[in-house]
Design a protein around this motif. Structure first.
Motif, PDB file in Angstrom:
ATOM      1  N   TYR A 160      97.121 -27.404 127.177  1.00  0.00           N
ATOM      2  CA  TYR A 160      95.796 -27.394 127.774  1.00  0.00           C
ATOM      3  C   TYR A 160      95.839 -27.145 129.270  1.00  0.00           C
ATOM      4  N   GLY A 161      94.833 -26.398 129.751  1.00  0.00           N
ATOM      5  CA  GLY A 161      94.625 -26.302 131.183  1.00  0.00           C
ATOM      6  C   GLY A 161      94.116 -27.639 131.709  1.00  0.00           C
ATOM      7  N   MET A 162      94.422 -27.904 132.978  1.00  0.00           N
ATOM      8  CA  MET A 162      94.018 -29.162 133.596  1.00  0.00           C
ATOM      9  C   MET A 162      93.296 -28.886 134.903  1.00  0.00           C
ATOM     10  N   GLY A 163      92.442 -29.812 135.297  1.00  0.00           N
ATOM     11  CA  GLY A 163      91.698 -29.619 136.530  1.00  0.00           C
ATOM     12  C   GLY A 163      91.530 -30.911 137.302  1.00  0.00           C
TER      13      GLY A 163
ATOM     14  N   THR B 156      82.501 -28.367 134.878  1.00  0.00           N
ATOM     15  CA  THR B 156      82.724 -29.648 134.202  1.00  0.00           C
ATOM     16  C   THR B 156      82.507 -29.529 132.694  1.00  0.00           C
ATOM     17  N   HIS B 157      81.670 -28.575 132.280  1.00  0.00           N
ATOM     18  CA  HIS B 157      81.367 -28.424 130.854  1.00  0.00           C
ATOM     19  C   HIS B 157      82.541 -27.859 130.067  1.00  0.00           C
ATOM     20  N   GLN B 158      83.550 -27.361 130.766  1.00  0.00           N
ATOM     21  CA  GLN B 158      84.712 -26.771 130.115  1.00  0.00           C
ATOM     22  C   GLN B 158      85.865 -27.760 129.976  1.00  0.00           C
ATOM     23  N   TYR B 159      85.580 -29.035 130.264  1.00  0.00           N
ATOM     24  CA  TYR B 159      86.574 -30.098 130.149  1.00  0.00           C
ATOM     25  C   TYR B 159      86.056 -31.161 129.193  1.00  0.00           C
TER      26      TYR B 159
ATOM     27  N   LEU C 243      89.220 -27.421 127.693  1.00  0.00           N
ATOM     28  CA  LEU C 243      88.965 -27.182 126.280  1.00  0.00           C
ATOM     29  C   LEU C 243      90.049 -26.306 125.660  1.00  0.00           C
ATOM     30  N   GLY C 244      90.722 -25.500 126.500  1.00  0.00           N
ATOM     31  CA  GLY C 244      91.793 -24.644 126.030  1.00  0.00           C
ATOM     32  C   GLY C 244      92.908 -24.579 127.052  1.00  0.00           C
TER      33      GLY C 244
END
Length: 124
Positions: free
Chosen positions: A32-35, A108-111, A100-101
């Protein structure tokens, strides 16, 4: 389900440095990507930096580009945020999040998983 725990926040003088860590447990971390995000009182949560699953692609907000560096060690299930040249306006609660991927995400909606946050206070 991945659980995230941030650490490394604290009080620092302007111009100083801090390194935040985000340790993951449960689930799969390496795909997963992280932020990293932050939220100051009365403000919306703000994107800071993101890294893809492999760690060879990163993205930064203009406000931190050149001062902050995101990195990850998949074997340790940990993502880091090195913060240099800190300014009083960097004061906020800092959060890490799981994408999410495996790509880079800035919304924020992509986490879909968040840590509890760690406070960073920069004094002038």
């Amino acid at each position: 389900q991945v659980q995230l725990i941030e650490s490394g926040g604290g009080l620092v003088q302007a111009g100083g440095s801090l390194r935040l860590s985000c340790a993951a447990s449960g689930g799969t971390f390496s795909v997963y990507g992280m932020g990293w995000f932050r939220q100051a009182p009365g403000k919306e949560r703000e994107f800071l930096a993101a890294i893809n699953w492999y760690g060879d692609n990163t993205a930064y907000a203009d406000s931190v580009k050149g001062r902050f560096t995101i990195s990850r060690v998949n074997a340790k299930k940990t993502v880091y945020l090195q913060m240099n040249s800190l300014k009083p306006e960097d004061t906020a609660v800092y959060y890490c999040a799981k994408g999410l991927g495996g790509d880079i995400y800035q919304s924020t909606h992509q986490y879909d998983a968040w840590g509890q946050g760690t406070q960073v206070t920069v004094s002038s």
